[in-house]
Design a protein around this motif. Structure first.
Motif, PDB file in Angstrom:
ATOM      1  N   ASN A  83      32.646  52.435  29.242  1.00  0.00           N
ATOM      2  CA  ASN A  83      31.328  53.053  29.118  1.00  0.00           C
ATOM      3  C   ASN A  83      30.694  52.770  27.761  1.00  0.00           C
ATOM      4  N   HIS A  84      31.528  52.426  26.790  1.00  0.00           N
ATOM      5  CA  HIS A  84      31.014  52.088  25.452  1.00  0.00           C
ATOM      6  C   HIS A  84      30.712  50.593  25.331  1.00  0.00           C
ATOM      7  N   TYR A  85      31.482  49.765  26.067  1.00  0.00           N
ATOM      8  CA  TYR A  85      31.336  48.317  25.919  1.00  0.00           C
ATOM      9  C   TYR A  85      31.136  47.680  27.293  1.00  0.00           C
ATOM     10  N   PRO A  86      29.939  47.192  27.603  1.00  0.00           N
ATOM     11  CA  PRO A  86      29.655  46.639  28.935  1.00  0.00           C
ATOM     12  C   PRO A  86      30.442  45.374  29.252  1.00  0.00           C
ATOM     13  N   ASN A  87      30.972  44.670  28.241  1.00  0.00           N
ATOM     14  CA  ASN A  87      31.753  43.466  28.515  1.00  0.00           C
ATOM     15  C   ASN A  87      33.243  43.755  28.646  1.00  0.00           C
ATOM     16  N   LEU A  88      33.589  45.023  28.844  1.00  0.00           N
ATOM     17  CA  LEU A  88      34.935  45.396  29.270  1.00  0.00           C
ATOM     18  C   LEU A  88      34.876  45.684  30.756  1.00  0.00           C
ATOM     19  N   GLU A  89      35.501  44.838  31.540  1.00  0.00           N
ATOM     20  CA  GLU A  89      35.452  44.947  33.000  1.00  0.00           C
ATOM     21  C   GLU A  89      36.713  45.640  33.518  1.00  0.00           C
ATOM     22  N   ILE A  90      36.516  46.647  34.364  1.00  0.00           N
ATOM     23  CA  ILE A  90      37.633  47.356  34.988  1.00  0.00           C
ATOM     24  C   ILE A  90      37.624  47.051  36.481  1.00  0.00           C
ATOM     25  N   GLU A  91      38.748  46.599  37.004  1.00  0.00           N
ATOM     26  CA  GLU A  91      38.844  46.355  38.442  1.00  0.00           C
ATOM     27  C   GLU A  91      40.146  46.929  38.971  1.00  0.00           C
ATOM     28  N   TYR A  97      42.171  38.058  28.762  1.00  0.00           N
ATOM     29  CA  TYR A  97      41.088  37.558  27.925  1.00  0.00           C
ATOM     30  C   TYR A  97      41.063  36.049  28.108  1.00  0.00           C
ATOM     31  N   GLY A  98      40.173  35.577  28.958  1.00  0.00           N
ATOM     32  CA  GLY A  98      40.181  34.155  29.294  1.00  0.00           C
ATOM     33  C   GLY A  98      41.457  33.803  30.033  1.00  0.00           C
ATOM     34  N   ASP A  99      42.189  32.791  29.533  1.00  0.00           N
ATOM     35  CA  ASP A  99      43.439  32.373  30.163  1.00  0.00           C
ATOM     36  C   ASP A  99      44.635  33.185  29.700  1.00  0.00           C
ATOM     37  N   ARG A 100      44.438  34.014  28.695  1.00  0.00           N
ATOM     38  CA  ARG A 100      45.555  34.787  28.155  1.00  0.00           C
ATOM     39  C   ARG A 100      45.593  36.182  28.773  1.00  0.00           C
ATOM     40  N   TYR A 101      46.777  36.717  28.923  1.00  0.00           N
ATOM     41  CA  TYR A 101      46.907  38.036  29.543  1.00  0.00           C
ATOM     42  C   TYR A 101      48.238  38.676  29.172  1.00  0.00           C
ATOM     43  N   ARG A 102      48.297  39.966  29.367  1.00  0.00           N
ATOM     44  CA  ARG A 102      49.531  40.741  29.246  1.00  0.00           C
ATOM     45  C   ARG A 102      49.667  41.595  30.500  1.00  0.00           C
ATOM     46  N   ILE A 103      50.868  41.675  31.021  1.00  0.00           N
ATOM     47  CA  ILE A 103      51.159  42.565  32.145  1.00  0.00           C
ATOM     48  C   ILE A 103      51.972  43.727  31.587  1.00  0.00           C
ATOM     49  N   VAL A 104      51.414  44.927  31.686  1.00  0.00           N
ATOM     50  CA  VAL A 104      52.008  46.086  31.023  1.00  0.00           C
ATOM     51  C   VAL A 104      52.269  47.193  32.053  1.00  0.00           C
ATOM     52  N   PRO A 105      53.502  47.653  32.195  1.00  0.00           N
ATOM     53  CA  PRO A 105      53.752  48.801  33.075  1.00  0.00           C
ATOM     54  C   PRO A 105      53.040  50.037  32.536  1.00  0.00           C
ATOM     55  N   ALA A 106      52.520  50.851  33.430  1.00  0.00           N
ATOM     56  CA  ALA A 106      51.760  52.033  33.006  1.00  0.00           C
ATOM     57  C   ALA A 106      52.599  52.963  32.131  1.00  0.00           C
ATOM     58  N   LYS A 158      39.045  41.822  30.610  1.00  0.00           N
ATOM     59  CA  LYS A 158      39.147  42.421  31.939  1.00  0.00           C
ATOM     60  C   LYS A 158      40.467  43.169  32.052  1.00  0.00           C
ATOM     61  N   ILE A 159      40.401  44.379  32.566  1.00  0.00           N
ATOM     62  CA  ILE A 159      41.606  45.184  32.799  1.00  0.00           C
ATOM     63  C   ILE A 159      41.732  45.397  34.302  1.00  0.00           C
ATOM     64  N   THR A 160      42.836  44.939  34.849  1.00  0.00           N
ATOM     65  CA  THR A 160      43.075  45.027  36.291  1.00  0.00           C
ATOM     66  C   THR A 160      44.176  46.039  36.564  1.00  0.00           C
ATOM     67  N   PHE A 161      43.845  47.076  37.312  1.00  0.00           N
ATOM     68  CA  PHE A 161      44.845  48.037  37.779  1.00  0.00           C
ATOM     69  C   PHE A 161      45.299  47.602  39.165  1.00  0.00           C
ATOM     70  N   PRO A 201      52.632  47.865  41.666  1.00  0.00           N
ATOM     71  CA  PRO A 201      51.391  48.651  41.762  1.00  0.00           C
ATOM     72  C   PRO A 201      51.108  49.478  40.504  1.00  0.00           C
ATOM     73  N   SER A 202      52.135  49.780  39.727  1.00  0.00           N
ATOM     74  CA  SER A 202      51.937  50.577  38.510  1.00  0.00           C
ATOM     75  C   SER A 202      51.651  49.709  37.289  1.00  0.00           C
ATOM     76  N   ASP A 203      51.562  48.388  37.477  1.00  0.00           N
ATOM     77  CA  ASP A 203      51.295  47.488  36.355  1.00  0.00           C
ATOM     78  C   ASP A 203      49.803  47.463  36.014  1.00  0.00           C
ATOM     79  N   VAL A 204      49.532  47.212  34.745  1.00  0.00           N
ATOM     80  CA  VAL A 204      48.164  47.047  34.254  1.00  0.00           C
ATOM     81  C   VAL A 204      48.073  45.654  33.639  1.00  0.00           C
ATOM     82  N   ILE A 205      47.097  44.858  34.087  1.00  0.00           N
ATOM     83  CA  ILE A 205      46.936  43.492  33.584  1.00  0.00           C
ATOM     84  C   ILE A 205      45.712  43.457  32.673  1.00  0.00           C
ATOM     85  N   ILE A 206      45.928  43.075  31.433  1.00  0.00           N
ATOM     86  CA  ILE A 206      44.844  42.975  30.457  1.00  0.00           C
ATOM     87  C   ILE A 206      44.658  41.500  30.138  1.00  0.00           C
TER      88      ILE A 206
END
Length: 579
Positions: A108-116, A147-156, A80-83, A140-145
């Motif tokens: 659009n290529h992978y249905p199990n990639l969720e964008i919110e 996978y389950g309980d694991r994640y990365r918070i990445v500035p755009a 899941k990718i959260t903007f 607000p400019s951060d992107v959260i990627i």
């Protein structure tokens, strides 16, 4: 009497009025539909010369194994990718717009990639689970990627390469996104292993009667919250099993964090086998685990217990334990009695460039920071002499960086052990600020890819640093701060193929990705030079042609003029004939 819209109008006028209204409504609906479809299905023409909005096939293929099984079916668990902003705001900025479109294209290529999208200004609780500490701020400019309980918070902005003038040089988002997703999914579920060979306090899920289970219960909860599976290992058994199989001993592949919690016996080493090329001692096994970038290690050690082999190993990583007891009467929670000064309120590291500040900087920046309490502790000093940073012997691209994690106040005093009574009563130092917990980061720079692989050693000079009595106390910040530390050092790194365009020391200027085309309208000037009698150059003519992308722009503009005239002419003729 109300006036009718069509009163006094001819039938032809009425028809065209209705048609006009219908066309306007239809155009509005088409505009909304195309906008939505264009964003979510990337149905647009990429006019950028760099192809910023075009997802390359190599990117789609690079992450295929993350989303698809071998038979081509989608995996059950996706990413899941959260903007952290609304779509309109994301599109308004070049930094977030290109990243947003890139992720939608991949979805659009992978249905199990969720964008919110979540507007964190209006709904900050929606991303509360991703905060390292309760005071962490997600921008607000951060992107959260995740996978389950694991994640990365990445500035755009980190998806872009910036040159020396702080200007955008290239878009490296495909490489960065692929690398992050690969790191998150590298291990199905990373494990935190408690070492059990040397009298350590560890959690044994298979033995509910293990006397240490309760004392480390809060620590186990913390590790579970960070996404780790809890396991135990014996270094001795790993070495013995490898010797029997004729293999080189290695710590298990799923280990991302190794925990040495309050050892009471020294790590084993057989001097008789030191001359053997295949022999690996227990400390060397741990060292290889870290130097290969496989994971990180945390150590909680009793200052009163002497463990020469372990301490020698830790010293190579910058950690020199004092062997003395520290009391700090100026900064403690116990103000009287024999325990006066033993429960120390740890002072934070305020150096903004240190690992420690990266972990708990939110606490440092508030006037009344929550307290981290460390009980019955010694202190640690850096073994790297005058510098906190050293290069590993024989290398030019591998550094070890020592950073204090928690301090005492300036009034702390060391007490040495009285050999006759066994009590710590002999003053061993003057009043001074001492380090009671520290972190050493090992940073390996790959000379080909220019990627940094990191591993960390965290040490506390207290036997009960991870004990439930402190971690489980909700009035302390121990749980929050240690949780943030574990999340920061307990991550695994892997990187996508350089063909995706990552930074490389072999690339021009060391930048990768899609290099931004210069915005000047003309190409580099071609000067015609003549020389005077005295040999001095004199420019007589300058030739400057249009840049290729500007040629496209002007071609489109020139073509629009006759097209516009033709359309207007058709409309005028139609109105004259039929209206």
């Amino acid at each position: 009497m109300k006036n009718n819209l069509f009163s006094g109008k001819s039938s032809r006028t009425k028809i065209f009025t209705v048609i006009t209204a219908v066309l306007i409504i239809l155009l509005m609906l088409i505009n909304v539909g195309i906008t939505y479809f264009g964003i979510h299905n990337t149905a647009y023409v990429d006019m950028t010369p760099e192809g910023l909005y075009t997802l390359r096939p190599i990117m789609v293929d690079a992450v295929k194994d993350i989303f698809l099984n071998k038979d081509g079916t989608p995996k059950e668990q996706g990413i899941k990718i959260t903007f952290c902003n609304d779509p309109d705001n994301l599109i308004s900025s070049i930094y977030t717009r290109v990243v947003y479109y890139m992720c939608i294209s991949l979805a659009n290529h992978y249905p199990n990639l969720e964008i919110e999208t979540v507007n964190v200004n209006y709904n900050p609780t929606a991303v509360a689970m991703y905060k390292n500490t309760s005071l962490s701020v997600i921008q607000p400019s951060d992107v959260i990627i995740s996978y389950g309980d694991r994640y990365r918070i990445v500035p755009a902005k980190s998806f872009w390469q910036i040159d020396g003038s702080n200007e955008i040089y290239s878009f490296d988002g495909e490489y960065k996104l692929a690398s992050i997703m690969m790191s998150l999914t590298l291990i199905n579920q990373p494990a935190a292993y408690f070492v059990t060979d040397h009298g350590e306090d560890y959690y044994d899920s298979k033995n509910p009667n293990n006397p240490n289970n309760e004392s480390v219960g809060a620590f186990v909860d913390l590790l579970s919250d960070c996404g780790f599976k809890i396991k135990t290992l014996s270094l001795k058994k790993i070495i013995e099993d490898a010797e029997k199989a004729g293999k080189t001993p290695e710590i298990y592949d799923d280990c991302a964090l190794l925990i040495i919690n309050n050892p009471k016996e020294d790590f084993r080493a057989d001097p008789d086998k030191f001359t053997s090329m295949n022999y690996v001692s227990e400390t060397e096994l741990v060292d290889r685990f870290m130097t290969k970038g496989r994971g990180s290690v945390v150590v909680s050690k009793d200052y009163s217990v002497t463990l020469p082999n372990l301490e020698c190993f830790l010293k190579e990583w910058g950690m020199e334990f004092s062997g003395t007891r520290v009391l700090d009467t100026e900064n403690c929670i116990v103000t009287e009695g024999e325990d006066l000064g033993s429960a120390i309120v740890g002072a934070y590291n305020t150096d903004e460039n240190s690992y420690a500040y990266d972990i708990y900087g939110e606490y440092v920046d508030i006037p009344s920071a929550p307290r981290v309490v460390v009980t019955d502790t010694g202190h640690i000093k850096c073994s790297y002499q005058d510098s906190a940073t050293v290069y590993e012997s024989g290398t030019y691209n591998t550094m070890k960086i020592f950073a204090p994690f928690l301090f005492t106040s300036e009034g702390a005093v060391d007490y040495a052990k009285n050999e006759l009574t066994g009590e710590y009563v002999d003053v061993a130092s003057k009043e001074s600020k001492k380090t009671i917990a520290a972190i050493c980061g090992r940073q390996y720079l790959d000379g080909t890819t220019a990627n940094n692989t990191n591993s960390y050693l965290f040490c506390a000079a207290s036997a009960d640093f991870f004990d439930t009595k402190n971690l489980g106390n909700s009035s302390y910040a121990n749980f929050d701060v240690i949780s943030s530390m574990i999340k920061s050092i307990g991550r695994t790194d892997t990187f996508a193929s350089m063909e995706l365009g990552g930074v490389s020391a072999n690339n021009y200027k060391g930048f990768g990705g899609k290099v931004i085309v210069p915005t000047e309208m003309s190409t580099e000037e071609s000067k015609v030079v003549e020389y005077t009698d005295d040999g001095r150059p004199h420019v007589v003519k300058i030739n400057a042609g249009l840049a290729p992308y500007m040629q496209i722009v002007f071609t489109v503009i020139i073509a629009l003029i006759p097209i516009t005239i033709a359309v207007v002419g058709i409309v005028v003729c139609a109105k004259r004939k039929y209206l």
